[in-house]
Design a protein around this motif. Structure first.
Motif, short mmCIF file in Angstrom:
data_model
loop_
_atom_site.label_atom_id
_atom_site.label_comp_id
_atom_site.label_asym_id
_atom_site.label_seq_id
_atom_site.Cartn_x
_atom_site.Cartn_y
_atom_site.Cartn_z
N LEU A 225 0.84 -1.19 0.00
CA LEU A 225 0.00 0.00 0.00
C LEU A 225 0.88 1.25 0.00
O LEU A 225 1.87 1.33 0.72
CB LEU A 225 -0.91 0.00 1.23
N ASP A 226 0.52 2.21 -0.82
CA ASP A 226 1.27 3.46 -0.93
C ASP A 226 0.89 4.38 0.23
O ASP A 226 0.01 5.23 0.11
CB ASP A 226 0.93 4.10 -2.29
N VAL A 227 1.57 4.18 1.38
CA VAL A 227 1.22 4.91 2.59
C VAL A 227 1.47 6.41 2.42
O VAL A 227 0.64 7.25 2.79
CB VAL A 227 1.99 4.37 3.80
N LEU B 59 -0.66 11.87 1.90
CA LEU B 59 -0.66 13.16 1.20
C LEU B 59 -2.00 13.43 0.52
O LEU B 59 -2.52 14.55 0.58
CB LEU B 59 0.47 13.18 0.17
N ALA B 60 -2.57 12.41 -0.14
CA ALA B 60 -3.85 12.61 -0.83
C ALA B 60 -4.96 12.93 0.16
O ALA B 60 -5.77 13.83 -0.04
CB ALA B 60 -4.21 11.38 -1.65
N THR B 61 -4.98 12.17 1.26
CA THR B 61 -6.02 12.39 2.27
C THR B 61 -5.86 13.76 2.92
O THR B 61 -6.83 14.51 3.07
CB THR B 61 -5.95 11.29 3.35
N ALA B 62 -4.61 14.11 3.29
CA ALA B 62 -4.38 15.42 3.90
C ALA B 62 -4.70 16.55 2.93
O ALA B 62 -5.31 17.56 3.31
CB ALA B 62 -2.92 15.53 4.36
N PHE C 133 1.84 15.02 -3.50
CA PHE C 133 1.25 13.73 -3.85
C PHE C 133 1.60 13.34 -5.29
O PHE C 133 1.99 12.20 -5.56
CB PHE C 133 -0.26 13.79 -3.67
N VAL C 134 1.49 14.29 -6.20
CA VAL C 134 1.82 14.01 -7.60
C VAL C 134 3.28 13.63 -7.74
O VAL C 134 3.63 12.68 -8.47
CB VAL C 134 1.48 15.24 -8.48
N ALA D 90 3.99 1.20 -5.57
CA ALA D 90 2.62 0.81 -5.96
C ALA D 90 1.73 2.04 -5.77
O ALA D 90 1.11 2.21 -4.73
CB ALA D 90 2.12 -0.35 -5.11
N PRO D 91 1.70 2.94 -6.74
CA PRO D 91 1.02 4.22 -6.56
C PRO D 91 -0.46 4.06 -6.20
O PRO D 91 -1.15 3.16 -6.69
CB PRO D 91 1.16 4.89 -7.94
N LEU D 92 -0.91 4.94 -5.32
CA LEU D 92 -2.32 4.96 -4.94
C LEU D 92 -3.18 5.24 -6.17
O LEU D 92 -4.18 4.57 -6.42
CB LEU D 92 -2.53 6.06 -3.89
N ILE D 93 -2.79 6.23 -6.95
CA ILE D 93 -3.42 6.52 -8.23
C ILE D 93 -2.33 6.46 -9.29
O ILE D 93 -1.52 7.38 -9.41
CB ILE D 93 -4.08 7.92 -8.25
N PRO D 94 -2.25 5.38 -10.04
CA PRO D 94 -1.23 5.31 -11.10
C PRO D 94 -1.44 6.46 -12.10
O PRO D 94 -2.50 6.58 -12.71
CB PRO D 94 -1.51 3.95 -11.75
#
Length: 448
Positions: A178-180, A185-188, A224-225, A234-238
């Motif tokens: 999982l991309d912690v 970063l995405a959630t924040a 995040f990007v 394993a990117p959260l959003i490839p």
């Protein structure tokens, strides 16, 4: 349950305020605690379904959501209720993308998937509309607590059906960890941006709390990007997903559509109760035509049209029809009757929204490998919810004076509906930039 709980608390807020002693500043967090965690964790929820299994995450989301609903319904203080609503949003963020992922991985592209997505869309529309009616009825005849407690038996039944009938899938260990960092970063970032937008409604766009939150969110999203592009195994959003014009342009259309179709419930509810003096139950009943027309068009008409028309044509046509309905809605006054002030515009813009919702959903989830289905689903849900939050903040600002006289309120809400019509015209233009798509059944028919 997920969509209903976005709107169900609205008519119950005065009762909640009296029961738990909320002040005006704190009361908004009964809504925002759910909305912020829902939007902020959607991307993570979508990727978790890919990594740990659709059935497993679907069941987990149901359990968390139902348990938080029970805690919220029994809460005896303001902080406990806000905490329960935040956990509800977390459960919803796991559950919502898992539902769509289950469909996109169960049904192959073509007529079967189109019908499944049409039903999924219609259920979401019905849930959003029913929230106003259910909230009014339960609050008026039982208690505000019942609007949360009703989720418990529904969730329990859904959990039993899940264990019995939903096909299991194995944990996808080979897809990487999982991309912690990306998840944090995405959630924040999304939470900070959504929080900033929410604060703009109260303090204004130039207030320090607003600008600080928006700046924090922007920095987090840029980081995040960078992490997704350069460092994540394993990117959260490839980011390769955005090479697809259907996904990149389609999600722009989704943001704009969410900025229109989600906030309209807010303004219509306030118009009916504050300007036309409807009761909560009367307001909920007033929304029934929206539900019926949207379901009929979305489930029966749109799938048939998708076998004969290009998806982008349907999106553009639906957006323009909805824009016409909202232009009509913008003509409201404090003396408008139900037929011309609510029902007529509702039929028009509900036809339009019924035409565009399923093609957009199909577009942004098509051509995706099973390994990325959860990520695409989470991205779509996130853009829709974030668009709704952004749209509401902007539209509240456009609405203007916030005077309490019925005539002034009707004029304020009319400006908001006119702005919605303008945004939908932009949606139609964006739709024309989508790649040409036709339903798989039509392609097979033509080939035969």
């Amino acid at each position: 349950m997920v969509v209903l709980d976005i709107s169900v608390v609205n008519v119950a807020l005065p009762s909640i305020q009296r029961a738990l002693g909320f002040d005006e500043a704190g009361l908004q967090w009964v809504v925002n605690a759910y909305a912020l965690t829902f939007a902020g964790f959607l991307l993570l929820g979508g990727r978790l379904a890919d990594l740990f299994g659709r059935k497993r995450l679907f069941a987990l989301g149901l359990a968390v959501f139902s348990g938080a609903s029970l805690a919220g319904g029994l809460a005896d203080s303001a902080p406990l209720l806000i905490a329960a609503r935040a956990v509800q949003g977390l459960g919803a963020a796991v559950l919502a993308p898992a539902t769509l992922t289950v469909l996109t991985t169960t049904f192959a592209e073509g007529g079967a998937r189109t019908r499944a997505l049409a039903i999924w869309t219609a259920v979401g529309i019905a849930g959003g509309t029913a929230g106003n009616l259910v909230g009014g009825v339960l609050t008026e005849f039982l208690s505000w607590r019942s609007i949360l407690l009703v989720n418990v038996p529904i969730g329990a039944v859904a959990l039993v059906l899940t264990t019995r009938f939903l096909a299991g899938d194995r944990r996808a260990a080979s897809r990487g960890r999982l991309d912690v960092a990306g998840a944090v970063l995405a959630t924040a970032g999304l939470t900070a941006l959504t929080y900033g937008i929410a604060q703009a409604r109260t303090y204004g766009w130039g207030a320090p709390v607003t600008t600080a939150a928006l700046a924090t969110g922007a920095v987090a999203m840029m980081s995040f990007v960078v992490v997704e592009a350069r460092f994540a195994r394993a990117p959260l959003i490839p980011l390769r997903l955005f090479r697809s014009r259907a996904i990149s342009v389609g999600n722009v259309a989704m943001v704009l559509a969410g900025a229109c179709l989600n906030p309209m419930w807010y303004f219509l509810t306030l118009y009916m109760q504050k300007a036309l003096h409807y009761s909560p139950v009367q307001s909920g009943l007033g929304f029934l035509p929206h539900t019926l027309v949207s379901i009929i068009v979305g489930v029966r008409v749109t799938p048939w049209l998708m076998r004969h028309l290009d998806g982008r044509v349907l999106i553009a046509a639906g957006a323009l029809i909805a824009a016409g309905g909202f232009w009509w809605q913008s003509q409201i006054t404090a003396t408008s009757g139900y037929l011309t002030g609510i029902l007529g515009p509702a039929i028009v813009f509900s036809v339009g929204s019924g035409l565009l919702n399923t093609p957009i959903t199909t577009t942004v989830t098509s051509g995706i490998s099973p390994a990325d289905a959860g990520a695409a689903s989470g991205l779509m849900n996130t853009t829709k919810q974030f668009g709704g939050a952004l749209g509401l903040a902007v539209l509240v600002t456009i609405a203007g004076s916030h005077l309490d006289t019925p005539a002034a309120l009707a004029a304020d809400y009319g400006r908001a509906f006119l702005a919605i019509a303008a945004i939908l015209v932009v949606v139609a233009a964006v739709a024309l930039a989508l790649p040409g798509q036709r339903d798989g059944e039509r392609r097979r028919t033509m080939a035969g």
